[in-house]
Write an enzyme that holds these catalytic residues in place. Structure first.
Site, PDB file in Angstrom:
ATOM      1  N   GLU A 127      -2.161   0.961  13.288  1.00 12.56           N
ATOM      2  CA  GLU A 127      -3.312   1.345  12.468  1.00 12.56           C
ATOM      3  C   GLU A 127      -4.616   1.107  13.214  1.00 12.56           C
ATOM      4  O   GLU A 127      -5.522   1.932  13.177  1.00 12.56           O
ATOM      5  CB  GLU A 127      -3.306   0.504  11.184  1.00 12.56           C
ATOM      6  CG  GLU A 127      -4.524   0.724  10.305  1.00 12.56           C
ATOM      7  CD  GLU A 127      -4.400   0.016   8.973  1.00 12.56           C
ATOM      8  OE1 GLU A 127      -3.701  -1.004   8.912  1.00 12.56           O
ATOM      9  OE2 GLU A 127      -4.995   0.507   7.996  1.00 12.56           O
ATOM     10  N   GLU A 177       0.859  -1.178   0.000  1.00 15.88           N
ATOM     11  CA  GLU A 177       0.000   0.000   0.000  1.00 15.88           C
ATOM     12  C   GLU A 177       0.906   1.243   0.000  1.00 15.88           C
ATOM     13  O   GLU A 177       1.241   1.732  -1.061  1.00 15.88           O
ATOM     14  CB  GLU A 177      -0.967  -0.016   1.182  1.00 15.88           C
ATOM     15  CG  GLU A 177      -2.045   1.036   1.043  1.00 15.88           C
ATOM     16  CD  GLU A 177      -3.292   0.759   1.854  1.00 15.88           C
ATOM     17  OE1 GLU A 177      -3.418  -0.302   2.465  1.00 15.88           O
ATOM     18  OE2 GLU A 177      -4.158   1.641   1.878  1.00 15.88           O
TER      19      GLU A 177
HETATM   20  C1  RAM Z   1      -6.389   2.091   4.383  1.00 12.84           C
HETATM   21  C2  RAM Z   1      -5.254   3.006   4.544  1.00 12.84           C
HETATM   22  C3  RAM Z   1      -5.524   4.339   5.157  1.00 12.84           C
HETATM   23  C4  RAM Z   1      -6.962   4.732   5.134  1.00 12.84           C
HETATM   24  C5  RAM Z   1      -7.726   4.054   4.063  1.00 12.84           C
HETATM   25  C6  RAM Z   1      -9.171   4.439   4.000  1.00 12.84           C
HETATM   26  O1  RAM Z   1      -6.171   1.253   3.286  1.00 12.84           O
HETATM   27  O2  RAM Z   1      -4.233   2.349   5.247  1.00 12.84           O
HETATM   28  O3  RAM Z   1      -5.052   4.451   6.457  1.00 12.84           O
HETATM   29  O4  RAM Z   1      -7.000   6.121   4.965  1.00 12.84           O
HETATM   30  O5  RAM Z   1      -7.632   2.681   4.173  1.00 12.84           O
END
Ligand code: RAM
Length: 854
Positions: A730, A454
């Site tokens: 996260e 990502e």
């Molecule tokens: C995830 C990303 C990010 C977020 C989006 C919507 O894939 O890591 O943190 O902003 O989703």
């Protein structure tokens, strides 16, 4: 003295760079300044300029021309001294190539790139040339399709990594300017460059990624300009006379890692003595009008750390623990028979004692080194980065000792500007984790995460984190550059993409829909940067983007002023959302969308007012009022409760100022109640988390904010700290209390978004708030609580050091305060009437100040 947002003025792209200087401590307020600019050996002075300005002061005199160098110094007058100060040390600024016609270089790379079936082995390109007279000055202007590292006569040029970084390449490709005078010899010379795939043609994005997003080639664009001692010049530019050959890098990818065969390497390959057989390069196209100078510093190695432990597994692998989740790569010194193959894998966490690579998804993050068997080799991959705390080394000849391998840490080499510490070690570790997550994710652009498949410039993540980021590091140049790309990627209807640069056609997030909190980066982040760095021009440049965004949302909402349609991520990663549906939190997504609509319209109005655009200021103030009114009618019930009875709903309504004065108190009380009923566990996601502590503080519930902050049970800010986290996760429970990984498809251990609470630590616990752009006026407003007995915070503002250190005493609180020259401040200490402060050092004791009521 600094130029625009750069401390190094070499190769600047602004022909009239604005100048910033700080005054020495004790100088007293500046009432006038004089600038001296020396150009072509002649000094021009402005004479005394009656002005208090010292931040981003306009360039005095005619703009620089391409390649022009100037020395700049300043002196100032203060009321105390009749005479001016001494002149500052002169600082050099030198323009880059400002006119597309300056570019003779064209992109050159390997001819075999055109063959789709051919392997993608990275090429090196090279050119021999002669210089027959002594050289007094030499500059290399350089960039690439893909990534590059240049050598001249076997010596590396510059010290940056992953250059030229990632921008919207069809519109902006950044080149760097290097002083290479000392690299050159009289007589035979050789210039060569390593090339890598990087973002230009590498494979990245979701599900393992897409290749060739911008093109199929890897090409160098380099222009070496030499001035001889007689004033004549020569240019060696990439053209058809260069040659290309495969190098010892067999494969290279940002996600995949790198494979290097040392048997194929001649360390002297870029010297005139080397035996080199290349084939003629293929010449590609690039509009030189798209080549731009950088607005911020490059990515560099900023630190190197040794493993804390090295463990040998039963099957002969070595497991390294660096004690810190970081972003970088391994550097090793190894000796062994030719053909020995070492495999390096990377992971952020262990599961059952083994590197857990599942969270990396399809980022293989594996480097391979094949030894040449000649002598000890020191090696590190060139064109990749990994996010890891643990590394697994397979194939090491003999016993791997801790001094043979280090982790090299890379990120944009921004100036550190913010520090915080307090009496609670868990909170200190939380703050450290925020700093580490910023470092790991400010790698040329602000990314969500640094490890999995990502690593994209997610707009929502930086939108919530920018206030924290701009305290910790001077990120103005980096974010200004990235916001320029956001503007370029904005769709014609005003839609801001979810992440920038965009991966066209990527199946998960295209077609692109406008989404609240993410798209609001267009209005809110320029505003944050203006507040923190005092740069009005930055605000002006991004205004069209901000306005197009608000106008779009206005159209989408229609006459109801409620944005209640379309794809919305809501309070993303509310801990109550199921692992596989992070948008399904407690708070109505359209409540979130309308709240952000009001907030952005308000900030657009504020921006317009700053820019002197009174018509827009009035129009968007009215819009913001109407949206707030619609918000209250739709989402606040007559009882005072909100339709989503969630922490985020109240936090947004309060922090965005969407309620009537009568509604604020019950909303604050309800928010506090929700928090305490849940034993102060966190109940907010990306949207509510940055707001909730302020919402509580501002409604008389500071104690509840501290309960949230100091909670250690899951979910909370400190829960990851108690689980050994060294970066911000996260998810609130990326690692669950039983020690297992969160099963959700996205489980990063290095995501700064939820670390946005550090802004509250700086402002409310630490107590430093900018009350005018650039910290020209400051409020020192510490609000002790949570059992914290002392806190210290410091920020290097554009005007200089701002600091506050406070400690509780038997009778109150003592505060030590630094106000930079050029600034004024108020101290608003607990229970005390405000005290006006001028520049300098102050020690205040609350027992000696009149009480608030007095
Ligand atoms: C995830 C990303 C990010 C977020 C989006 C919507 O894939 O890591 O943190 O902003 O989703």
């Amino acid at each position: 003295m600094s130029f625009e947002h750069l401390t190094d003025g070499l190769g600047i792209g602004a022909p009239a760079p604005r100048l910033t200087w700080t005054l020495p401590a004790g100088a007293g307020p500046q009432e006038a300044y004089e600038l001296e600019v020396t150009r072509a050996g002649r000094a021009h002075r402005t004479g005394r300029v009656e002005s208090r300005e010292q931040v981003l002061v306009p360039w005095p005199g005619p703009p620089l021309t391409s390649r022009e160098r100037a020395g700049v110094r300043v002196r100032v007058w203060t009321p105390a001294a009749g005479a001016p100060t001494a002149w500052s040390e002169p600082r050099a600024v030198e323009a880059g190539l400002l006119d597309p016609a300056d570019w003779q270089a064209v992109p050159v790379g390997a001819g075999w790139d055109e063959d789709p079936a051919a392997q993608r082995r990275p090429a090196r390109v090279r050119k021999d040339f002669r210089l027959d007279r002594p050289v007094t000055r030499a500059r290399l202007y350089v960039t690439a399709h893909g990534l590059y590292e240049v050598e001249i006569n076997g010596r590396r040029v510059g010290d940056e990594t992953l250059a030229p970084g990632w921008t919207v390449y069809p519109h902006r490709l950044r080149y760097r300017t290097h002083d290479v005078t000392a690299h050159l010899d009289r007589g035979a010379n050789t210039i060569g460059a390593w090339l890598g795939d990087g973002w230009y043609r590498g494979k990245y994005g979701f599900d393992g990624g897409t290749r060739n997003i911008y093109g199929t080639d890897q090409s160098l664009i380099a222009q070496l300009e030499v001035t001889y001692d007689d004033g004549t010049t020569a240019v060696v530019a990439t053209d058809a006379t260069w040659s290309a050959a495969p190098g010892p890098i067999l494969t290279s990818g940002l996600y995949e890692g790198e494979t290097f065969d040392a048997r194929l390497d001649d360390p002297n390959w870029a010297t005139p003595q080397a035996s080199w057989t290349g084939t003629p390069v293929a010449v590609r196209d690039r509009d030189p009008g798209t080549l731009v100078a950088p607005l911020g510093p490059p990515v560099r190695r900023t630190q190197e750390i040794a493993p804390v432990t090295v463990t040998r597994t039963d099957d002969g692998r070595h497991l390294l623990d660096f004690g810190q989740n970081l972003v970088g790569r391994l550097r090793l010194t190894v000796d062994g028979p030719a053909g020995t193959t070492l495999t390096l894998r990377h992971a952020e966490v262990l599961q059952d004692g083994e590197p857990a690579t599942a969270p990396l998804r399809e980022a293989y993050a594996t480097d391979t080194l094949i030894l040449a068997g000649r002598s000890p080799l020191t090696w590190e991959p060139r064109f990749t980065l990994h996010g890891f705390r643990y590394a697994e080394v397979t194939g090491w000849p003999g016993e791997l000792t801790a001094d043979a391998v280090t982790a090299q840490i890379y990120h944009t080499d921004m100036r550190r500007t913010g520090w915080f510490e307090c009496s609670d070690p868990l909170i200190d570790r939380l703050h450290e984790n925020v700093v580490w997550s910023m470092r790991g994710n400010f790698v040329d652009l602000p990314t969500d995460c640094p490890q999995r498949d990502e690593r994209l410039g997610w707009t929502g993540d930086i939108q919530v984190f920018a206030p924290t980021a701009s305290y910790l590091y001077d990120c103005a140049g980096l974010l200004d550059s990235w916001l320029t790309d956001v503007g370029l990627e904005q769709l014609p209807d005003g839609t801001i993409p979810w992440y920038v640069p965009v991966i066209p056609g990527e199946p998960m997030w295209t077609p692109i829909h406008p989404g609240a909190a993410w798209g609001d980066v267009a209005t809110l982040t320029p505003w944050t940067l203006f507040q923190r760095f005092g740069d009005l021009e930055l605000l002006r440049r991004h205004y069209p983007m901000a306005k197009a965004w608000v106008d779009l949302v206005e159209r989408l909402a229609g006459p109801t002023r409620l944005w209640d349609t379309g794809v919305q991520l809501g309070d993303w990663l509310d801990p109550a959302a199921p692992p596989d549906d992070p948008a399904a939190g407690r708070t109505d997504r359209y409540l979130v969308a309308t709240a952000y609509f009001a907030h952005s319209a308000r900030h657009l109005a504020l921006t317009a007012a700053e820019l002197g655009n009174h018509a827009d200021a009035a129009r968007y103030t009215a819009l913001a009022d109407e949206v707030a009114d619609a918000f209250r009618r739709r989402y606040v019930l007559p009882t005072g409760r909100m339709t989503s009875d969630s922490a985020t709903a109240y936090a947004m309504a309060l922090a965005f100022g969407l309620l009537t004065p009568q509604q604020r108190r019950p909303a604050g009380d309800r928010l506090a109640r929700l928090v305490t009923d849940d034993d102060a566990r966190i109940a907010t996601g990306f949207v509510g988390t940055p707001l909730i502590c302020d919402a509580l503080t501002d409604t008389g519930h500071l104690d509840v904010a501290y309960r949230l902050l100091t909670q250690t049970a899951c979910p909370s800010w400190l829960y990851p700290v108690t689980m050994g986290a060294t970066t911000i996760w996260e998810r609130w429970d990326s690692l669950r209390p039983d020690g297992t990984l969160n099963p959700g498809g996205m489980t990063s251990f290095n995501h700064y978004a939820l670390g946005a609470v550090a802004d509250w630590l700086h402002r409310v616990v630490g107590g430093i708030t900018a009350t005018a752009p650039g910290y020209r006026t400051i409020a020192f407003r510490p609000r002790p609580g949570g059992g914290i007995t002392w806190a210290r915070t410091r920020h290097e503002s554009p005007y200089g050091t701002v600091s506050l250190s406070w400690e509780l005493t038997a009778t109150g609180l003592t505060a030590r305060i630094t106000v930079p020259q050029g600034c004024t401040a108020t101290a608003e200490l607990p229970g005390c009437a405000p005290v006006a402060l001028g520049p300098g050092e102050h020690v205040l004791d609350t027992t000696e100040i009149a009480t608030e009521a007095a």
